[in-house]
Design a protein around this motif. Structure first.
Motif, PDB file in Angstrom:
ATOM      1  N   ARG A 190      -3.108   1.512 -16.720  1.00 37.84           N
ATOM      2  CA  ARG A 190      -1.665   1.696 -16.740  1.00 37.84           C
ATOM      3  C   ARG A 190      -1.055   0.816 -17.828  1.00 37.84           C
ATOM      4  O   ARG A 190      -1.585  -0.250 -18.087  1.00 37.84           O
ATOM      5  N   PRO A 191       0.087   1.240 -18.407  1.00 39.74           N
ATOM      6  CA  PRO A 191       0.815   2.487 -18.162  1.00 39.74           C
ATOM      7  C   PRO A 191       0.088   3.690 -18.749  1.00 39.74           C
ATOM      8  O   PRO A 191      -0.636   3.568 -19.739  1.00 39.74           O
ATOM      9  N   ARG A 192       0.278   4.855 -18.143  1.00 35.53           N
ATOM     10  CA  ARG A 192      -0.426   6.068 -18.519  1.00 35.53           C
ATOM     11  C   ARG A 192       0.515   7.025 -19.230  1.00 35.53           C
ATOM     12  O   ARG A 192       1.586   7.332 -18.715  1.00 35.53           O
ATOM     13  N   SER A 193       0.092   7.501 -20.364  1.00 36.27           N
ATOM     14  CA  SER A 193       0.857   8.502 -21.096  1.00 36.27           C
ATOM     15  C   SER A 193       0.323   9.879 -20.733  1.00 36.27           C
ATOM     16  O   SER A 193      -0.872  10.160 -20.904  1.00 36.27           O
ATOM     17  N   VAL A 194       1.208  10.751 -20.234  1.00 33.47           N
ATOM     18  CA  VAL A 194       0.776  12.077 -19.805  1.00 33.47           C
ATOM     19  C   VAL A 194       0.349  12.946 -20.978  1.00 33.47           C
ATOM     20  O   VAL A 194      -0.254  14.014 -20.771  1.00 33.47           O
ATOM     21  N   ASP A 195       0.645  12.510 -22.201  1.00 32.76           N
ATOM     22  CA  ASP A 195       0.270  13.280 -23.392  1.00 32.76           C
ATOM     23  C   ASP A 195      -0.987  12.757 -24.066  1.00 32.76           C
ATOM     24  O   ASP A 195      -1.442  13.341 -25.059  1.00 32.76           O
ATOM     25  N   SER A 196      -1.560  11.668 -23.543  1.00 32.07           N
ATOM     26  CA  SER A 196      -2.729  11.087 -24.189  1.00 32.07           C
ATOM     27  C   SER A 196      -3.963  11.958 -23.970  1.00 32.07           C
ATOM     28  O   SER A 196      -4.049  12.713 -22.994  1.00 32.07           O
ATOM     29  N   GLU A 197      -4.906  11.842 -24.871  1.00 32.27           N
ATOM     30  CA  GLU A 197      -6.145  12.622 -24.768  1.00 32.27           C
ATOM     31  C   GLU A 197      -6.889  12.282 -23.488  1.00 32.27           C
ATOM     32  O   GLU A 197      -7.422  13.169 -22.802  1.00 32.27           O
ATOM     33  N   GLU A 198      -6.902  10.998 -23.124  1.00 29.51           N
ATOM     34  CA  GLU A 198      -7.604  10.571 -21.918  1.00 29.51           C
ATOM     35  C   GLU A 198      -6.956  11.166 -20.669  1.00 29.51           C
ATOM     36  O   GLU A 198      -7.641  11.657 -19.766  1.00 29.51           O
ATOM     37  N   PHE A 199      -5.621  11.150 -20.632  1.00 24.78           N
ATOM     38  CA  PHE A 199      -4.903  11.690 -19.481  1.00 24.78           C
ATOM     39  C   PHE A 199      -5.155  13.189 -19.348  1.00 24.78           C
ATOM     40  O   PHE A 199      -5.434  13.696 -18.248  1.00 24.78           O
ATOM     41  N   LEU A 200      -5.065  13.909 -20.463  1.00 27.66           N
ATOM     42  CA  LEU A 200      -5.238  15.360 -20.428  1.00 27.66           C
ATOM     43  C   LEU A 200      -6.659  15.736 -20.008  1.00 27.66           C
ATOM     44  O   LEU A 200      -6.861  16.739 -19.305  1.00 27.66           O
ATOM     45  N   LYS A 201      -7.632  14.918 -20.398  1.00 26.35           N
ATOM     46  CA  LYS A 201      -9.018  15.174 -20.001  1.00 26.35           C
ATOM     47  C   LYS A 201      -9.178  15.001 -18.489  1.00 26.35           C
ATOM     48  O   LYS A 201      -9.816  15.825 -17.812  1.00 26.35           O
ATOM     49  N   VAL A 202      -8.578  13.931 -17.943  1.00 25.37           N
ATOM     50  CA  VAL A 202      -8.643  13.694 -16.504  1.00 25.37           C
ATOM     51  C   VAL A 202      -7.909  14.798 -15.759  1.00 25.37           C
ATOM     52  O   VAL A 202      -8.363  15.293 -14.720  1.00 25.37           O
ATOM     53  N   THR A 243       0.860  -1.177   0.000  1.00 30.19           N
ATOM     54  CA  THR A 243       0.000   0.000   0.000  1.00 30.19           C
ATOM     55  C   THR A 243       0.903   1.237   0.000  1.00 30.19           C
ATOM     56  O   THR A 243       1.841   1.317   0.788  1.00 30.19           O
ATOM     57  N   VAL A 244       0.617   2.188  -0.889  1.00 28.57           N
ATOM     58  CA  VAL A 244       1.417   3.411  -0.956  1.00 28.57           C
ATOM     59  C   VAL A 244       0.522   4.618  -0.677  1.00 28.57           C
ATOM     60  O   VAL A 244      -0.532   4.777  -1.303  1.00 28.57           O
ATOM     61  N   PHE A 245       0.950   5.436   0.282  1.00 26.20           N
ATOM     62  CA  PHE A 245       0.303   6.729   0.547  1.00 26.20           C
ATOM     63  C   PHE A 245       1.331   7.800   0.218  1.00 26.20           C
ATOM     64  O   PHE A 245       2.342   7.941   0.901  1.00 26.20           O
ATOM     65  N   PHE A 246       1.068   8.551  -0.833  1.00 31.42           N
ATOM     66  CA  PHE A 246       2.044   9.426  -1.475  1.00 31.42           C
ATOM     67  C   PHE A 246       1.572  10.867  -1.362  1.00 31.42           C
ATOM     68  O   PHE A 246       0.400  11.172  -1.600  1.00 31.42           O
ATOM     69  N   VAL A 247       2.475  11.769  -0.983  1.00 39.58           N
ATOM     70  CA  VAL A 247       2.138  13.188  -0.867  1.00 39.58           C
ATOM     71  C   VAL A 247       2.838  13.966  -1.969  1.00 39.58           C
ATOM     72  O   VAL A 247       4.030  13.766  -2.231  1.00 39.58           O
ATOM     73  N   THR A 248       2.100  14.858  -2.635  1.00 43.01           N
ATOM     74  CA  THR A 248       2.687  15.708  -3.662  1.00 43.01           C
ATOM     75  C   THR A 248       1.870  16.992  -3.777  1.00 43.01           C
ATOM     76  O   THR A 248       0.757  17.090  -3.256  1.00 43.01           O
ATOM     77  N   HIS A 249       2.435  17.989  -4.470  1.00 39.49           N
ATOM     78  CA  HIS A 249       1.670  19.183  -4.826  1.00 39.49           C
ATOM     79  C   HIS A 249       1.487  19.239  -6.342  1.00 39.49           C
ATOM     80  O   HIS A 249       0.962  20.212  -6.870  1.00 39.49           O
ATOM     81  N   ASP A 250       1.900  18.162  -7.044  1.00 34.49           N
ATOM     82  CA  ASP A 250       1.921  18.116  -8.501  1.00 34.49           C
ATOM     83  C   ASP A 250       0.759  17.247  -8.995  1.00 34.49           C
ATOM     84  O   ASP A 250       0.762  16.028  -8.840  1.00 34.49           O
ATOM     85  N   ILE A 251      -0.247  17.868  -9.602  1.00 32.44           N
ATOM     86  CA  ILE A 251      -1.440  17.140 -10.024  1.00 32.44           C
ATOM     87  C   ILE A 251      -1.131  16.140 -11.126  1.00 32.44           C
ATOM     88  O   ILE A 251      -1.701  15.049 -11.177  1.00 32.44           O
ATOM     89  N   THR A 252      -0.190  16.474 -12.022  1.00 29.31           N
ATOM     90  CA  THR A 252       0.171  15.539 -13.093  1.00 29.31           C
ATOM     91  C   THR A 252       0.818  14.295 -12.511  1.00 29.31           C
ATOM     92  O   THR A 252       0.506  13.161 -12.915  1.00 29.31           O
ATOM     93  N   GLU A 253       1.730  14.476 -11.567  1.00 28.45           N
ATOM     94  CA  GLU A 253       2.364  13.345 -10.900  1.00 28.45           C
ATOM     95  C   GLU A 253       1.323  12.485 -10.198  1.00 28.45           C
ATOM     96  O   GLU A 253       1.363  11.247 -10.263  1.00 28.45           O
ATOM     97  N   ALA A 254       0.380  13.122  -9.531  1.00 29.09           N
ATOM     98  CA  ALA A 254      -0.659  12.388  -8.812  1.00 29.09           C
ATOM     99  C   ALA A 254      -1.485  11.525  -9.756  1.00 29.09           C
ATOM    100  O   ALA A 254      -1.793  10.368  -9.455  1.00 29.09           O
ATOM    101  N   ILE A 255      -1.853  12.074 -10.917  1.00 29.51           N
ATOM    102  CA  ILE A 255      -2.667  11.319 -11.873  1.00 29.51           C
ATOM    103  C   ILE A 255      -1.868  10.183 -12.483  1.00 29.51           C
ATOM    104  O   ILE A 255      -2.384   9.076 -12.684  1.00 29.51           O
ATOM    105  N   GLU A 256      -0.606  10.431 -12.771  1.00 24.96           N
ATOM    106  CA  GLU A 256       0.243   9.393 -13.368  1.00 24.96           C
ATOM    107  C   GLU A 256       0.388   8.187 -12.438  1.00 24.96           C
ATOM    108  O   GLU A 256       0.425   7.037 -12.886  1.00 24.96           O
ATOM    109  N   LEU A 257       0.438   8.423 -11.129  1.00 30.56           N
ATOM    110  CA  LEU A 257       0.756   7.358 -10.185  1.00 30.56           C
ATOM    111  C   LEU A 257      -0.457   6.672  -9.571  1.00 30.56           C
ATOM    112  O   LEU A 257      -0.398   5.471  -9.291  1.00 30.56           O
TER     113      LEU A 257
END
Length: 261
Positions: free
Chosen positions: A237-249, A201-215
């Protein structure tokens, strides 16, 4: 766990959570006494993190992210409320902690920095350190001192050290925020591989929304003293940060994240 090469995993496969723990936060509140009086950080936080999931806590600076993580880890006591853990065999939970700075002892080698957290482990051998250093891609770096390692390599030692105690839950406090983006992206991909391989189980803290969505499987948004959104991510997964689906989320998550204003 063996130091031999692992079989390549399909990133869409479910994670085996048989060695993972759960976290239940109930009616949690924290306030500090200051010269100006009582400062309320947050109150009435309620959420559950299921075994084997990857959950990210996100919030602006000063929202209480690190305070919440420190309460979960036992470094701080809550003013009100409870944090409960459950492990597969009902034993006491073991927590691994990865910090924003790797906090390595500069006079110790990579091996010795891992050995340091095993002082009370009579079964410890150097093979344990080497297995986990291999897991994070540091084969052949066992005897190097922190000054001989890059920033990314030092953070890898920190991750290996946290995993070496075989925790059911891994707590990570903005572990990639001090790294350049190329190194951070490499470590994000490696972290996901390790998470899927070990099933923690991973509980991860960030201020980066892109990082949060990727992980993440879920993003808990903290602000104004409360969890104001529990956002579930259904991208395979794996998630491409440039994909249309990722950018929409990302657009939707950003809108929710800024809604606290």
């Amino acid at each position: 766990m063996s130091s031999e090469p692992q079989e390549e995993l399909d990133a869409s496969d479910p994670v085996d959570s048989s060695t993972a723990g759960s976290i239940t936060v109930s009616q949690l509140a924290k306030e500090f006494d200051t010269q100006q009086g009582h400062e309320l950080v947050f109150e009435d936080l309620n959420f559950e993190i299921e075994p084997g999931t990857f959950v990210t806590l996100i919030g602006k600076s000063g929202s209480g992210k690190s305070t919440l993580l420190n309460i979960i880890s036992g470094v701080l006591d809550p003013t009100v409320g409870d944090v409960e853990f459950e492990t597969p065999d009902g034993s006491d939970v073991t927590l691994g902690h990865v910090f924003q700075s790797p906090r390595l002892l500069p006079w110790n080698t990579a091996n010795e920095n891992i050995e340091y957290v095993h002082e009370d482990n009579p079964d410890y051998t150097d093979e344990i350190a080497q297995q986990y250093l291999d897991l994070v891609g540091l084969e052949g770096h066992y005897d190097k001192y922190p000054s001989q390692l890059s920033g990314g390599q030092r953070q890898r030692v920190g991750i290996a050290r946290a995993l070496s105690i075989d925790p059911e839950i891994l707590l990570m406090d903005e572990p990639f925020s001090n790294l350049d983006e190329i190194t951070a992206e490499e470590l994000r991909k490696e972290l996901l591989d390790i998470w899927q391989q070990l099933g923690k189980t991973v509980f991860f803290v960030t201020h980066d929304i892109t990082e949060a969505i990727e992980l993440s499987d879920r993003i808990l948004m903290l602000g104004d003293g409360r969890i104001y959104n529990d956002y579930h991510i259904d991208i395979e997964r794996p998630r491409s940060v440039d994909s249309e689906e990722f950018l929409k989320v990302r657009e939707e998550a950003l809108e929710l994240f800024h809604s606290i204003d």
